[in-house]
Design an enzyme around this catalytic site. Structure first.
Site, short mmCIF file in Angstrom:
data_model
loop_
_atom_site.label_atom_id
_atom_site.label_comp_id
_atom_site.label_asym_id
_atom_site.label_seq_id
_atom_site.Cartn_x
_atom_site.Cartn_y
_atom_site.Cartn_z
N GLY A 149 0.81 -1.20 0.00
CA GLY A 149 0.00 0.00 0.00
C GLY A 149 0.86 1.26 0.00
O GLY A 149 2.08 1.21 0.20
N CYS A 150 0.22 2.40 -0.21
CA CYS A 150 0.95 3.66 -0.33
C CYS A 150 1.54 4.10 1.00
O CYS A 150 2.75 4.36 1.09
CB CYS A 150 0.06 4.74 -0.94
SG CYS A 150 -1.54 4.95 -0.12
N TYR A 151 0.72 4.18 2.04
CA TYR A 151 1.26 4.52 3.35
C TYR A 151 2.30 3.49 3.82
O TYR A 151 3.39 3.87 4.30
CB TYR A 151 0.14 4.59 4.40
CG TYR A 151 -0.69 5.84 4.38
CD1 TYR A 151 -0.12 7.12 4.50
CD2 TYR A 151 -2.08 5.78 4.31
CE1 TYR A 151 -0.90 8.26 4.52
CE2 TYR A 151 -2.88 6.91 4.33
CZ TYR A 151 -2.29 8.15 4.44
OH TYR A 151 -3.06 9.28 4.46
N GLU A 310 6.82 10.38 -1.07
CA GLU A 310 6.65 9.57 -2.28
C GLU A 310 5.41 10.06 -3.01
O GLU A 310 4.56 10.76 -2.44
CB GLU A 310 6.48 8.09 -1.93
CG GLU A 310 5.14 7.79 -1.27
CD GLU A 310 4.92 6.33 -0.90
OE1 GLU A 310 5.91 5.58 -0.85
OE2 GLU A 310 3.76 5.97 -0.65
#
Length: 344
Positions: A149-151, A310
């Site tokens: 996932g992104c986090y 990011e």
């Protein structure tokens, strides 16, 4: 060598980003882009930025057609990939899931957070977690990769050198993270509307967020022991980007944190450790697969403070998926991912 690729779920933001990256990849041929709602519509009619680059129309997902591709990406809601992936894997197709179906090893924990029973426990046990900076060799051999996932990507990479080196107390880690609105997806939601999100800034999921078990799992793997983590995500009024501010109490305040981070990520093509005293900005990674990290020790005390940024749609999703594809199929890891960030 030309790789034939399919995207299942091509109309969300991560699907769009996959389309953009794969269309520019020198060794990929995009063969299939699925969407039940947009079936028959040219991709360029939905996403005009791809006009002249993607000459395909959306189609309903057909397992027989997907099975003819070398790699299939799932950019679909949670619960979709686990229904379709087993048959594809058995037919020799490499599968990369950008959803959460295969990220968490404990399926009881997964079911608790995602509200459903897992459809293929055996394949979930085989799936490789796709964070290249930690498990590159396993990814090379994988049939199925669970794209992080992104986090979790930003938080894990930020903490990784501290935990691998046993440099911080593991029971009181804090991750204070902010994301742009694209992280909530393309389906309209009241809290991401311009009139709601603009000129506003708020936390959410403070009492528990579904990315928490994924992050904790990765941190515990790096630390080789249980980890206590407080994770609080926030929505900020921007389109792209994640900024994670991470805190850990040092066991030895005299450690040279800058040297630790520079040494750990010296050979990583998509992690940039900034000079001492730096403060990374989300705009510096917009549209790129890069994570930029700065490390501080405020007032010379015993607290390690790590700043990581990011693009949530690239390194936090589609770019990392392409990076994983390159590894799985024996291509140069950076292929198709060396574009420079967009400013302003």
């Amino acid at each position: 060598m030309t790789i034939s690729a399919a995207i299942v779920g091509g109309t969300g933001y991560t699907g769009l980003e996959l389309l953009r990256l794969l269309a520019g990849h020198p060794q990929v041929s995009l063969e299939v882009i699925t969407s039940r709602a947009q079936a028959g519509q040219p991709v360029s009619a939905v996403y005009p930025n791809l006009r002249g680059h993607v000459d395909l129309a959306f189609s309903p997902p057909d397992p027989a057609v997907l099975a003819g591709c070398d790699v299939v990406f799932f950019a679909t809601p949670n619960g979709t990939a686990m229904e379709m992936a087993p048959a594809l894997v058995e037919q020799g197709v490499r599968v990369i899931d950008l959803g959460a179906d295969f990220r968490i090893r404990d399926l009881g924990v997964w079911s608790h957070w995602y509200g459903m029973d897992h459809a293929c426990p055996a394949l979930a046990a085989e799936a490789v977690y796709g964070l290249p900076e930690y498990g590159r060799e396993a990814i090379r051999q994988a049939r199925l990769v669970a794209n992080p996932g992104c986090y979790p990507t930003a938080v894990q990479l930020g903490f990784l050198p501290l935990l691998e080196g046993g440099l911080v107390a593991t029971d009181t880690l804090i991750a204070d993270a902010k994301s742009g609105a694209s992280g909530a997806g393309r389906v309209p939601k009241p809290h991401t509307l311009l009139c709601e999100a603009g000129e506003n800034f708020h936390a959410y999921g403070a009492s528990g967020h579904r990315h928490l078990p994924e992050i904790r799992q990765g941190l515990e793997r790096a630390a080789a022991q249980p980890v206590g983590l407080t994770f609080v995500p926030h929505l900020v009024p921007m389109i792209r980007g994640i900024h994670a501010t991470l805190y850990g109490r040092l066991r030895d305040p005299a450690v040279d944190l800058q040297a630790v981070y520079e040494r750990r990520f010296a050979d990583e093509p998509f992690v940039d450790v900034l000079p001492p005293g730096s403060h990374p900005e989300t705009r510096s990674v917009r549209g790129s697969n890069m994570v930029r990290i700065a490390v501080h020790r405020p007032e010379g005390g015993d607290m390690a403070l790590v700043l990581a940024v990011e693009d949530n749609l690239v390194k936090g999703a589609a770019g990392q998926a392409v990076q994983n594809m390159n590894l799985m199929l024996g291509l140069r890891e950076t292929l198709g991912l060396q574009g420079i960030s967009v400013l302003p």
